[in-house]
Scaffold this motif. Structure first.
Motif, PDB file in Angstrom:
ATOM      1  N   GLY A   1      51.557 100.310  40.037  1.00 15.86           N
ATOM      2  CA  GLY A   1      51.366 101.244  38.973  1.00 15.86           C
ATOM      3  C   GLY A   1      52.449 102.258  39.419  1.00 15.86           C
ATOM      4  N   ILE A   2      53.104 103.027  38.272  1.00 19.15           N
ATOM      5  CA  ILE A   2      54.033 103.903  38.309  1.00 19.15           C
ATOM      6  C   ILE A   2      53.334 105.085  38.915  1.00 19.15           C
ATOM      7  CG2 ILE A   2      55.614 105.338  37.185  1.00 19.15           C
ATOM      8  CD1 ILE A   2      55.572 103.584  34.797  1.00 19.15           C
ATOM      9  N   THR A   3      54.109 105.880  39.745  1.00 21.71           N
ATOM     10  CA  THR A   3      53.354 107.109  40.316  1.00 21.71           C
ATOM     11  C   THR A   3      54.355 108.092  41.013  1.00 21.71           C
ATOM     12  OG1 THR A   3      51.724 107.850  41.979  1.00 21.71           O
ATOM     13  CG2 THR A   3      53.301 106.353  42.689  1.00 21.71           C
TER      14      THR A   3
ATOM     15  N   PRO B   1      51.556  96.345  35.480  1.00 22.65           N
ATOM     16  CA  PRO B   1      50.861  97.055  36.273  1.00 22.65           C
ATOM     17  C   PRO B   1      49.877  98.340  35.779  1.00 22.65           C
ATOM     18  CG  PRO B   1      52.797  96.512  37.500  1.00 22.65           C
ATOM     19  CD  PRO B   1      52.804  96.228  36.042  1.00 22.65           C
ATOM     20  N   ASP B   2      50.425  98.815  35.054  1.00 24.43           N
ATOM     21  CA  ASP B   2      49.705 100.048  34.345  1.00 24.43           C
ATOM     22  C   ASP B   2      48.865  99.945  33.041  1.00 24.43           C
ATOM     23  OD1 ASP B   2      50.448 102.366  35.964  1.00 24.43           O
ATOM     24  OD2 ASP B   2      52.809 101.718  35.559  1.00 24.43           O
ATOM     25  N   SER B   3      48.739  98.311  32.905  1.00 24.33           N
ATOM     26  CA  SER B   3      48.109  98.125  31.524  1.00 24.33           C
ATOM     27  C   SER B   3      46.628  98.609  31.442  1.00 24.33           C
ATOM     28  CB  SER B   3      48.131  96.406  31.405  1.00 24.33           C
ATOM     29  OG  SER B   3      47.624  96.009  32.432  1.00 24.33           O
TER      30      SER B   3
ATOM     31  N   GLU C   1      45.026 104.244  26.725  1.00 24.13           N
ATOM     32  CA  GLU C   1      45.370 105.139  25.847  1.00 24.13           C
ATOM     33  C   GLU C   1      46.898 105.309  25.313  1.00 24.13           C
ATOM     34  OE1 GLU C   1      45.201 109.456  27.652  1.00 24.13           O
ATOM     35  OE2 GLU C   1      43.769 109.917  26.199  1.00 24.13           O
ATOM     36  N   ASP C   2      47.789 105.074  26.241  1.00 27.88           N
ATOM     37  CA  ASP C   2      49.067 105.361  25.996  1.00 27.88           C
ATOM     38  C   ASP C   2      49.678 104.403  24.778  1.00 27.88           C
ATOM     39  OD1 ASP C   2      49.414 107.417  27.797  1.00 27.88           O
ATOM     40  OD2 ASP C   2      49.509 105.844  29.361  1.00 27.88           O
ATOM     41  N   VAL C   3      48.912 103.500  24.602  1.00 23.24           N
ATOM     42  CA  VAL C   3      49.232 102.460  23.565  1.00 23.24           C
ATOM     43  C   VAL C   3      49.294 102.479  22.187  1.00 23.24           C
ATOM     44  CG1 VAL C   3      49.657 100.724  25.503  1.00 23.24           C
ATOM     45  CG2 VAL C   3      47.731 100.350  23.747  1.00 23.24           C
TER      46      VAL C   3
ATOM     47  N   SER D   1      58.987 100.011  31.678  1.00 16.58           N
ATOM     48  CA  SER D   1      57.898  98.934  32.384  1.00 16.58           C
ATOM     49  C   SER D   1      56.935  98.774  31.665  1.00 16.58           C
ATOM     50  CB  SER D   1      57.860  99.292  34.170  1.00 16.58           C
ATOM     51  OG  SER D   1      57.013 100.302  33.895  1.00 16.58           O
ATOM     52  N   ARG D   2      56.639  99.814  30.776  1.00 21.62           N
ATOM     53  CA  ARG D   2      55.258  99.745  30.153  1.00 21.62           C
ATOM     54  C   ARG D   2      55.543  99.311  28.598  1.00 21.62           C
ATOM     55  NH1 ARG D   2      51.141 104.205  31.033  1.00 21.62           N
ATOM     56  NH2 ARG D   2      49.821 102.330  29.913  1.00 21.62           N
ATOM     57  N   ARG D   3      56.729  99.214  28.253  1.00 16.24           N
ATOM     58  CA  ARG D   3      56.824  98.934  26.963  1.00 16.24           C
ATOM     59  C   ARG D   3      56.284  97.828  26.126  1.00 16.24           C
ATOM     60  NH1 ARG D   3      62.522 101.182  25.563  1.00 16.24           N
ATOM     61  NH2 ARG D   3      61.453 103.123  26.007  1.00 16.24           N
TER      62      ARG D   3
ATOM     63  N   ALA E   1      58.845 113.450  29.299  1.00 15.19           N
ATOM     64  CA  ALA E   1      59.708 112.666  29.796  1.00 15.19           C
ATOM     65  C   ALA E   1      59.602 111.190  29.218  1.00 15.19           C
ATOM     66  CB  ALA E   1      59.637 112.484  31.265  1.00 15.19           C
ATOM     67  N   ARG E   2      58.321 111.016  28.621  1.00 14.42           N
ATOM     68  CA  ARG E   2      57.922 109.730  27.840  1.00 14.42           C
ATOM     69  C   ARG E   2      58.010 109.782  26.333  1.00 14.42           C
ATOM     70  NH1 ARG E   2      54.487 106.918  31.590  1.00 14.42           N
ATOM     71  NH2 ARG E   2      55.385 107.157  33.616  1.00 14.42           N
ATOM     72  N   THR E   3      57.700 111.004  25.819  1.00 20.77           N
ATOM     73  CA  THR E   3      57.589 111.183  24.255  1.00 20.77           C
ATOM     74  C   THR E   3      59.028 112.005  23.936  1.00 20.77           C
ATOM     75  OG1 THR E   3      55.160 110.951  24.343  1.00 20.77           O
ATOM     76  CG2 THR E   3      56.081 112.171  22.506  1.00 20.77           C
TER      77      THR E   3
ATOM     78  N   LEU F   1      52.986 115.010  33.441  1.00 19.45           N
ATOM     79  CA  LEU F   1      53.361 113.740  32.889  1.00 19.45           C
ATOM     80  C   LEU F   1      53.074 113.797  31.333  1.00 19.45           C
ATOM     81  CD1 LEU F   1      53.934 110.624  33.239  1.00 19.45           C
ATOM     82  CD2 LEU F   1      51.808 110.080  33.889  1.00 19.45           C
ATOM     83  N   HIS F   2      51.850 114.025  31.039  1.00 20.11           N
ATOM     84  CA  HIS F   2      51.444 113.801  29.618  1.00 20.11           C
ATOM     85  C   HIS F   2      50.685 115.064  29.339  1.00 20.11           C
ATOM     86  CE1 HIS F   2      51.278 109.024  30.139  1.00 20.11           C
ATOM     87  NE2 HIS F   2      52.273 109.538  29.290  1.00 20.11           N
ATOM     88  N   LEU F   3      50.603 115.545  28.027  1.00 22.20           N
ATOM     89  CA  LEU F   3      50.117 116.650  27.433  1.00 22.20           C
ATOM     90  C   LEU F   3      48.474 116.620  27.838  1.00 22.20           C
ATOM     91  CD1 LEU F   3      50.267 118.844  25.286  1.00 22.20           C
ATOM     92  CD2 LEU F   3      48.912 117.501  23.730  1.00 22.20           C
TER      93      LEU F   3
ATOM     94  N   LYS G   1      45.686 107.987  42.057  1.00 21.83           N
ATOM     95  CA  LYS G   1      46.883 107.510  43.041  1.00 21.83           C
ATOM     96  C   LYS G   1      48.182 107.206  42.125  1.00 21.83           C
ATOM     97  CE  LYS G   1      44.105 106.461  46.885  1.00 21.83           C
ATOM     98  NZ  LYS G   1      43.365 105.233  47.584  1.00 21.83           N
ATOM     99  N   ILE G   2      47.896 106.696  40.879  1.00 24.79           N
ATOM    100  CA  ILE G   2      48.920 106.219  40.024  1.00 24.79           C
ATOM    101  C   ILE G   2      49.163 107.101  38.953  1.00 24.79           C
ATOM    102  CG2 ILE G   2      49.657 103.957  41.050  1.00 24.79           C
ATOM    103  CD1 ILE G   2      47.448 102.949  39.050  1.00 24.79           C
ATOM    104  N   ASP G   3      48.559 108.410  39.000  1.00 21.29           N
ATOM    105  CA  ASP G   3      48.979 109.432  38.004  1.00 21.29           C
ATOM    106  C   ASP G   3      47.990 109.154  36.911  1.00 21.29           C
ATOM    107  OD1 ASP G   3      50.903 110.719  39.642  1.00 21.29           O
ATOM    108  OD2 ASP G   3      52.553 109.613  38.162  1.00 21.29           O
TER     109      ASP G   3
ATOM    110  N   SER H   1      40.810 109.943  30.729  1.00 17.83           N
ATOM    111  CA  SER H   1      41.238 109.642  29.303  1.00 17.83           C
ATOM    112  C   SER H   1      41.946 108.604  29.303  1.00 17.83           C
ATOM    113  CB  SER H   1      42.086 110.898  28.625  1.00 17.83           C
ATOM    114  OG  SER H   1      43.241 111.128  29.114  1.00 17.83           O
ATOM    115  N   CYS H   2      43.066 108.162  29.990  1.00 20.35           N
ATOM    116  CA  CYS H   2      44.139 107.055  30.270  1.00 20.35           C
ATOM    117  C   CYS H   2      43.403 105.751  30.132  1.00 20.35           C
ATOM    118  CB  CYS H   2      45.123 107.285  31.284  1.00 20.35           C
ATOM    119  SG  CYS H   2      45.475 108.799  32.007  1.00 20.35           S
ATOM    120  N   LEU H   3      42.022 105.688  30.421  1.00 24.87           N
ATOM    121  CA  LEU H   3      41.347 104.440  30.547  1.00 24.87           C
ATOM    122  C   LEU H   3      40.740 103.772  29.458  1.00 24.87           C
ATOM    123  CD1 LEU H   3      39.863 104.916  34.265  1.00 24.87           C
ATOM    124  CD2 LEU H   3      41.926 103.154  33.670  1.00 24.87           C
TER     125      LEU H   3
END
Ligand code: CIR
Length: 255
Positions: A17-19, A59-61, A65-67, A84-86, A132-134, A162-164, A243-245, A249-251
Motif C-alpha cells: 500500500g502507498i505510504t 493494495p489499498d482497496s 472510505e475514499d471511494v 494506483s487507486r483510481r 494532494a489527492r483532492t 494526507l486527508h482531512l 504503516k500505510i497511512d 475511518s478509512c476502513l
C-alpha cells in the motif's frame, strides 16, 4: 444513526500500500485479524455489515472510505487522486453494494479528483479538504451534488496531512477532535474542540457510531478525553494500517 457499513477485506498485496510512514510493511495475517476485530467492534454498535471480497489488484482497496461519499440522500462515487487507486471507485462489487442502498448515485468526473477521506460530515454540512489527492474541481463537483440534495459543503485548505480526517473527527453533538494544523483553524471555531496532543496525533482519526466512538488502541490521553465527553469508547488495534497511512475511518463507509 448509522444503519449500514460497507467494508472490504484487506488483500495480500496490502503490504504494498502507498505510504509516507517509515514504520515498515504491514504483516498481512495481523492486518486480517485487526480487520476482523474492527468489523466485530462495528457489529457491537448495531450496524449491518456488507463485507466485500478482497481485491489483490489494488493494495489499498481495504480503504473503502475514499471511494464514495455516503450521505442520507445520495451516494457520490469519487475519482481518486492517487493514480494506483483510481480503479477502486468503479469496482463492480462496490457499485452493486451502493446500488442496494441508494437510488441516487452520482459520479465525480475528470478532471476532478477527490478522496472521501478528505470529507468530514457534520450534520448536513460537509467539509472538504483540498489536499494532494483532492483538487478544487473535485470539491466543486462534490459541493454541486450535495446542494442538489439539500446539503451544503465548503472547502478547507490542507498543508500537512494526507486527508482531512487524518487530523479531525466529528463526534456529533458539536464535539470535534482536532490535531495538528486543525487545532487553531478558524473554520472549526464554532465546535467544542478537543485537542489531541501531538504525540498522539494518530488518535485524531476516530469514528462515531451510534453513541460509541471507535478509537485506535494505545492513545490513553485522547481516549480519556473522549470518555469524559460521555461516549462509550471501543478501542481497536490498527497498527498494520497505520504503516500505510490508514486509520480507523478509512476502513469503512458508514451510513
Ligand atoms: C493511501 O495512501 O491512499 C492509503 N495508503 C491510505 C488511505 C487512507 N485513507 C483515508 O485516510 N481515508
Amino acid at each position: 444513526m448509522f444503519k449500514n457499513i460497507i467494508a472490504r477485506k484487506p488483500c495480500p498485496s496490502v503490504t504494498e500500500g502507498i505510504t509516507s510512514a517509515s514504520l515498515g510493511k504491514p504483516d498481512y495475517e495481523l492486518a486480517l485479524k485487526q480487520h476482523e476485530a474492527y468489523i466485530s467492534a462495528l457489529e457491537r454498535c448495531g450496524v449491518e455489515i456488507t463485507l466485500l471480497e478482497e481485491n489483490d489488484s489494488y493494495p489499498d482497496s481495504c480503504f473503502v472510505e475514499d471511494v464514495a461519499l455516503c450521505t442520507k440522500k445520495c451516494a457520490i462515487i469519487t475519482r481518486l487522486g492517487a493514480p494506483s487507486r483510481r480503479g477502486e471507485a468503479g469496482l463492480p462489487d462496490m457499485k452493486a453494494a451502493l446500488e442496494r442502498f441508494y437510488e441516487n448515485i452520482e459520479v465525480i468526473k475528470e478532471p476532478g479528483t477527490i478522496e472521501a477521506g478528505d470529507i468530514m460530515m457534520a450534520e448536513d454540512h460537509f467539509y472538504i479538504g483540498l489536499s494532494a489527492r483532492t483538487n478544487e474541481e473535485g470539491a466543486k463537483q462534490m459541493i454541486g451534488f450535495l446542494e442538489k440534495y439539500g446539503m451544503t459543503g465548503s472547502v478547507v485548505a490542507l498543508a500537512e496531512v494526507l486527508h482531512l480526517k487524518t487530523g479531525l473527527a466529528y463526534l456529533e453533538n458539536n464535539n470535534l477532535l482536532t490535531a495538528g494544523e486543525f487545532v487553531t483553524k478558524p473554520d472549526f471555531a464554532k465546535y467544542n474542540r478537543i485537542e489531541v496532543p501531538s504525540f498522539e496525533d494518530y488518535a485524531a482519526n476516530c469514528i462515531w457510531v451510534n453513541g460509541n466512538v471507535l478509537m485506535p488502541a494505545g492513545y490513553p490521553i485522547t481516549q480519556k478525553a473522549v470518555e469524559n465527553l460521555g461516549y462509550n469508547v471501543i478501542t481497536v488495534d490498527t497498527s498494520e494500517y497505520r504503516k500505510i497511512d490508514g486509520g480507523l475511518s478509512c476502513l469503512s463507509l458508514r451510513f
